[in-house]
Design a protein around this motif. Structure first.
Motif, short mmCIF file in Angstrom:
data_model
loop_
_atom_site.label_atom_id
_atom_site.label_comp_id
_atom_site.label_asym_id
_atom_site.label_seq_id
_atom_site.Cartn_x
_atom_site.Cartn_y
_atom_site.Cartn_z
N CYS A 81 0.85 -1.19 0.00
CA CYS A 81 0.00 0.00 0.00
C CYS A 81 0.89 1.24 0.00
O CYS A 81 1.76 1.40 0.86
N CYS A 84 -0.28 3.48 3.49
CA CYS A 84 0.02 3.08 4.86
C CYS A 84 1.20 2.10 4.96
O CYS A 84 1.65 1.77 6.05
N CYS A 121 -4.47 -0.14 -0.31
CA CYS A 121 -5.09 -1.32 0.30
C CYS A 121 -6.57 -1.03 0.54
O CYS A 121 -7.00 0.13 0.48
N CYS A 124 -7.29 1.87 3.01
CA CYS A 124 -6.94 3.22 2.54
C CYS A 124 -7.81 3.66 1.36
O CYS A 124 -7.91 4.84 1.08
ZN LIG Z 1 -3.15 1.21 3.18
#
Ligand SMILES: [Zn+2]
Ligand SMILES: [Zn+2]
Length: 126
Positions: A81, A84, A121, A124
């Protein structure tokens, strides 16, 4: 197991194998410290190198961030991701022709290859 592991190395291997994440050396250090309070970062660092060389763990390197350590040593790929930093395993099989084509185009003899999906992801992307 063919390797004689010291207590420290056993603890580090245990930390990696029990985690669902791909931990960085620092995260492994913090978790190992909860089990062995006297362990030093240098010991963790050296043990990670040992365990990697012994084929018990794998190291995943990204150009601009800390290495992550993987309990899964068989060939697999990852999705990361970009927001994050979450890193997960993905199981993909690549046709042999793809590897051969890459080898032909580069003139390199293939030893290993990997695929990394960069994106958001599910958390997110909400
Ligand atoms: Zn993420
Ligand atoms: Zn992995």
């Amino acid at each position: 197991m063919a390797y004689c592991l010291t207590k420290q190395r056993q603890v580090i291997l245990q930390v990696i194998r029990q985690s669902e994440e791909h931990l960085t050396a620092n995260e492994i250090y913090l978790k190992a410290k909860q089990i062995l309070p006297t362990i030093s970062f240098a010991t963790v660092y050296n043990s990670l190198k040992f365990l990697k060389d012994a084929g018990l763990i794998a190291e995943i390197k990204f150009a601009d961030s800390a290495s992550r350590f993987d309990k899964k040593v068989s060939r697999h790929d990852h999705a990361i991701c970009t927001k994050c930093g979450k890193l997960i395993d993905i199981e993909l099989s690549f046709p042999q022709e793809l590897v051969e084509m890459a080898s032909k185009l580069s003139g390199f003899k293939p030893k290993s290859f990997g695929f990394t999906l960069h994106g958001l992801c599910p958390t997110c992307d909400e």
